[in-house]
Design a protein around this motif. Structure first.
Motif, PDB file in Angstrom:
ATOM      1  N   ILE A 104      -4.439  23.008  29.137  1.00 56.00           N
ATOM      2  CA  ILE A 104      -5.546  22.911  28.254  1.00 56.00           C
ATOM      3  C   ILE A 104      -6.810  24.740  27.844  1.00 56.00           C
ATOM      4  CG2 ILE A 104      -7.888  22.441  27.328  1.00 56.00           C
ATOM      5  CD1 ILE A 104      -6.808  19.506  28.054  1.00 56.00           C
ATOM      6  N   LYS A 105      -6.409  24.829  28.839  1.00 54.74           N
ATOM      7  CA  LYS A 105      -6.887  25.758  29.173  1.00 54.74           C
ATOM      8  C   LYS A 105      -5.981  27.673  28.568  1.00 54.74           C
ATOM      9  CE  LYS A 105      -9.274  29.882  32.257  1.00 54.74           C
ATOM     10  NZ  LYS A 105      -9.508  29.937  34.085  1.00 54.74           N
ATOM     11  N   GLY A 106      -4.551  27.161  28.883  1.00 56.71           N
ATOM     12  CA  GLY A 106      -3.718  28.447  28.209  1.00 56.71           C
ATOM     13  C   GLY A 106      -4.030  28.170  26.490  1.00 56.71           C
ATOM     14  N   LEU A 107      -3.503  26.533  26.285  1.00 57.30           N
ATOM     15  CA  LEU A 107      -3.407  26.550  24.690  1.00 57.30           C
ATOM     16  C   LEU A 107      -4.668  27.316  24.233  1.00 57.30           C
ATOM     17  CD1 LEU A 107      -2.094  23.156  24.852  1.00 57.30           C
ATOM     18  CD2 LEU A 107      -1.041  24.736  24.210  1.00 57.30           C
ATOM     19  N   CYS A 108      -5.981  27.690  24.893  1.00 55.13           N
ATOM     20  CA  CYS A 108      -7.178  28.224  24.364  1.00 55.13           C
ATOM     21  C   CYS A 108      -7.158  29.163  24.250  1.00 55.13           C
ATOM     22  CB  CYS A 108      -8.705  27.907  24.757  1.00 55.13           C
ATOM     23  SG  CYS A 108      -8.511  25.607  24.310  1.00 55.13           S
ATOM     24  N   ALA A 109      -6.643  29.795  25.338  1.00 52.74           N
ATOM     25  CA  ALA A 109      -6.881  31.017  25.728  1.00 52.74           C
ATOM     26  C   ALA A 109      -5.840  32.337  24.091  1.00 52.74           C
ATOM     27  CB  ALA A 109      -5.839  31.739  27.246  1.00 52.74           C
ATOM     28  N   GLU A 110      -4.822  31.303  24.081  1.00 52.85           N
ATOM     29  CA  GLU A 110      -4.051  31.685  22.896  1.00 52.85           C
ATOM     30  C   GLU A 110      -4.164  31.158  21.590  1.00 52.85           C
ATOM     31  OE1 GLU A 110      -0.088  29.988  23.790  1.00 52.85           O
ATOM     32  OE2 GLU A 110       0.642  31.330  25.258  1.00 52.85           O
ATOM     33  N   SER A 111      -5.196  30.380  21.263  1.00 49.43           N
ATOM     34  CA  SER A 111      -6.027  29.931  20.154  1.00 49.43           C
ATOM     35  C   SER A 111      -5.419  28.858  19.086  1.00 49.43           C
ATOM     36  CB  SER A 111      -6.464  31.030  19.067  1.00 49.43           C
ATOM     37  OG  SER A 111      -7.146  32.268  20.079  1.00 49.43           O
ATOM     38  N   ARG A 112      -5.293  28.142  20.111  1.00 51.94           N
ATOM     39  CA  ARG A 112      -4.190  26.983  19.598  1.00 51.94           C
ATOM     40  C   ARG A 112      -4.965  25.411  20.435  1.00 51.94           C
ATOM     41  NH1 ARG A 112       1.522  27.640  22.774  1.00 51.94           N
ATOM     42  NH2 ARG A 112       1.742  26.127  22.161  1.00 51.94           N
ATOM     43  N   ILE A 113      -5.797  25.804  19.750  1.00 50.48           N
ATOM     44  CA  ILE A 113      -7.736  24.631  20.085  1.00 50.48           C
ATOM     45  C   ILE A 113      -6.940  23.720  19.572  1.00 50.48           C
ATOM     46  CG2 ILE A 113      -9.514  24.056  19.696  1.00 50.48           C
ATOM     47  CD1 ILE A 113      -9.104  26.898  20.550  1.00 50.48           C
ATOM     48  N   MET A 114      -6.489  23.020  17.916  1.00 47.91           N
ATOM     49  CA  MET A 114      -5.526  21.959  18.033  1.00 47.91           C
ATOM     50  C   MET A 114      -5.135  21.258  18.739  1.00 47.91           C
ATOM     51  SD  MET A 114      -7.899  21.403  15.367  1.00 47.91           S
ATOM     52  CE  MET A 114      -7.027  19.843  14.865  1.00 47.91           C
ATOM     53  N   GLU A 115      -4.390  22.081  19.256  1.00 47.36           N
ATOM     54  CA  GLU A 115      -3.412  21.948  20.250  1.00 47.36           C
ATOM     55  C   GLU A 115      -3.797  20.843  21.921  1.00 47.36           C
ATOM     56  OE1 GLU A 115       1.216  23.185  20.363  1.00 47.36           O
ATOM     57  OE2 GLU A 115      -0.302  24.857  19.350  1.00 47.36           O
ATOM     58  N   ALA A 116      -4.860  21.909  22.041  1.00 47.92           N
ATOM     59  CA  ALA A 116      -5.882  21.135  22.837  1.00 47.92           C
ATOM     60  C   ALA A 116      -6.166  20.014  22.779  1.00 47.92           C
ATOM     61  CB  ALA A 116      -6.818  22.890  23.648  1.00 47.92           C
ATOM     62  N   ALA A 117      -6.707  20.077  22.144  1.00 51.20           N
ATOM     63  CA  ALA A 117      -7.705  18.955  21.360  1.00 51.20           C
ATOM     64  C   ALA A 117      -6.481  17.785  21.839  1.00 51.20           C
ATOM     65  CB  ALA A 117      -8.916  19.125  20.334  1.00 51.20           C
ATOM     66  N   ALA A 118      -5.252  17.447  21.244  1.00 52.00           N
ATOM     67  CA  ALA A 118      -5.035  16.421  21.049  1.00 52.00           C
ATOM     68  C   ALA A 118      -3.808  16.762  22.396  1.00 52.00           C
ATOM     69  CB  ALA A 118      -2.867  17.204  20.149  1.00 52.00           C
ATOM     70  N   LEU A 119      -4.385  17.356  23.502  1.00 57.19           N
ATOM     71  CA  LEU A 119      -3.461  17.240  24.976  1.00 57.19           C
ATOM     72  C   LEU A 119      -5.038  17.169  25.787  1.00 57.19           C
ATOM     73  CD1 LEU A 119      -1.820  17.632  27.060  1.00 57.19           C
ATOM     74  CD2 LEU A 119      -1.915  19.711  27.165  1.00 57.19           C
TER      75      LEU A 119
END
Length: 63
Positions: free
Chosen positions: A30-45
């Motif tokens: 989740i932290k890695g996704l957020c760092a890449e601005s992939r917020i929707m994917e982070a929220a889904a995970l």
């Protein structure tokens, strides 16, 4: 390190090896996704945590 896709490769290997991911595993992804601005994917995970029997903890919310 900007290589969250490699994190998912490792995650897949964890699952194929019959290991159960824990909250730390999910938090890292989740932290890695957020760092890449992939917020929707982070929220889904984040919503999938419970499907794997993990409960979000303080660390999950902080990072």
């Amino acid at each position: 390190m900007g290589q969250v896709s490699l994190g998912f490769v490792v995650f897949g290997r964890i699952l194929r090896s019959c290991f159960t991911p824990d909250a730390v595993t999910f938090t890292s992804l989740i932290k890695g996704l957020c760092a890449e601005s992939r917020i929707m994917e982070a929220a889904a995970l984040f919503t999938k945590l419970k499907a794997f029997g993990c409960e979000p903890n303080v660390i999950t919310y902080i990072l």
